[in-house]
Design a protein around this motif. Structure first.
Motif, mmCIF file in Angstrom:
data_model
loop_
_atom_site.group_PDB
_atom_site.id
_atom_site.type_symbol
_atom_site.label_atom_id
_atom_site.label_comp_id
_atom_site.label_asym_id
_atom_site.label_seq_id
_atom_site.Cartn_x
_atom_site.Cartn_y
_atom_site.Cartn_z
ATOM 1 N N THR A 1 0.368 -1.323 0.022
ATOM 2 C CA THR A 1 -0.284 -0.176 0.446
ATOM 3 C C THR A 1 0.762 1.125 0.233
ATOM 4 N N GLU A 2 2.171 0.979 1.065
ATOM 5 C CA GLU A 2 2.947 2.290 0.835
ATOM 6 C C GLU A 2 3.578 2.597 -0.260
ATOM 7 N N LEU A 3 3.907 1.725 -0.979
ATOM 8 C CA LEU A 3 4.285 1.540 -1.927
ATOM 9 C C LEU A 3 2.974 2.173 -3.170
ATOM 10 N N LEU A 4 2.564 1.744 -3.274
ATOM 11 C CA LEU A 4 1.818 2.254 -4.112
ATOM 12 C C LEU A 4 1.549 3.761 -4.145
ATOM 13 N N ALA A 5 0.889 3.703 -3.306
ATOM 14 C CA ALA A 5 0.592 5.356 -2.318
ATOM 15 C C ALA A 5 1.936 5.596 -2.935
ATOM 16 N N LEU A 6 3.298 5.703 -2.702
ATOM 17 C CA LEU A 6 4.722 6.285 -3.145
ATOM 18 C C LEU A 6 4.650 6.765 -4.772
ATOM 19 N N GLN A 7 4.300 5.462 -5.520
ATOM 20 C CA GLN A 7 4.669 5.844 -6.600
ATOM 21 C C GLN A 7 3.565 6.745 -7.341
ATOM 22 N N SER B 1 13.757 11.735 4.080
ATOM 23 C CA SER B 1 12.569 12.962 3.887
ATOM 24 C C SER B 1 11.155 12.338 3.807
ATOM 25 N N MET B 2 11.076 10.553 3.534
ATOM 26 C CA MET B 2 10.178 9.937 3.434
ATOM 27 C C MET B 2 9.395 9.417 4.539
ATOM 28 N N ALA B 3 10.026 9.217 5.635
ATOM 29 C CA ALA B 3 9.855 8.933 6.659
ATOM 30 C C ALA B 3 8.776 8.948 7.622
ATOM 31 N N VAL B 4 8.182 10.119 7.450
ATOM 32 C CA VAL B 4 6.900 10.814 7.919
ATOM 33 C C VAL B 4 5.401 9.515 7.336
ATOM 34 N N SER B 5 6.107 9.726 5.704
ATOM 35 C CA SER B 5 4.519 9.911 4.544
ATOM 36 C C SER B 5 5.041 8.196 4.928
ATOM 37 N N TYR B 6 5.961 7.195 4.887
ATOM 38 C CA TYR B 6 5.742 6.237 4.223
ATOM 39 C C TYR B 6 7.191 5.316 5.300
ATOM 40 N N PRO B 7 6.340 4.885 6.201
ATOM 41 C CA PRO B 7 7.618 4.533 7.144
ATOM 42 C C PRO B 7 8.250 2.988 7.338
ATOM 43 N N LYS B 8 7.081 2.678 6.575
ATOM 44 C CA LYS B 8 7.769 0.727 6.440
ATOM 45 C C LYS B 8 8.312 1.168 5.336
ATOM 46 N N LEU B 9 8.496 1.646 3.801
ATOM 47 C CA LEU B 9 9.191 1.506 3.004
ATOM 48 C C LEU B 9 10.478 2.345 3.581
ATOM 49 N N ILE B 10 10.824 3.747 4.618
ATOM 50 C CA ILE B 10 11.848 3.854 5.490
ATOM 51 C C ILE B 10 12.796 3.628 6.120
#
Length: 158
Positions: free
Chosen positions: A59-65, A85-94
């Protein structure tokens, strides 16, 4: 060739093979596979297929894309600047990205520190405590010698 020589050759070959296998395992532990799924997500997050990520992170990967601002930032920043810089928005990806990127940074820092200790100890062998010299050497903050000298109170000799 005698039996003893042949046994020694076999033993040496086996020892070398075991040593090289252990070395390969150790390198694989410290250096991630370049073509791994994680590497694809970290290096190419906007083109990596969502199947690269586990269910909880897809879900996070799709949102980031779909995040155009993040894509613009990715195109202008290095990986080491972009991912934090993506830590707050995409914690699992970071978390995934940092686990992938940090071994290189920490290994480099250790190697740099070790090299500098050797340099200090070999060039200034009269020093037993290199802690302060090492701290100055490893610091990214450069001392402003001119400012420090200007602050000194000059005392004329009598």
């Amino acid at each position: 060739m005698s039996d003893i020589t042949q046994q020694c050759d076999t033993a040496v070959k086996n020892f070398i093979v075991q040593h090289l296998q252990a070395l390969v395992e150790e390198l694989e532990r410290y250096i991630p596979d370049i073509e791994s799924q994680t590497s694809l997500i970290v290096k190419f997050p906007f083109t990596a297929p969502e199947t690269c990520m586990h269910d909880d992170g897809q879900t996070e990967l799709l949102a980031l894309q779909k995040d155009t601002a993040a894509k613009m930032k990715f195109e202008t920043e290095s990986l080491t600047v972009f991912w934090p810089s993506m830590a707050v928005s995409y914690p699992k990806l970071i978390n995934l990205a940092l686990r992938h990127l940090l071994p290189f940074a920490s290994t480099h820092s250790c190697e740099a520190a070790f090299s500098k200790i050797l340099y200090i100890e070999s060039h200034f062998f009269d020093r037993r405590d290199v802690q302060h010299d090492l701290r100055c050497t490893l610091s990214e903050t450069k001392p402003r010698i001119d400012m420090l000298v200007d602050r000194l109170h000059h005392q004329p000799s009598a």
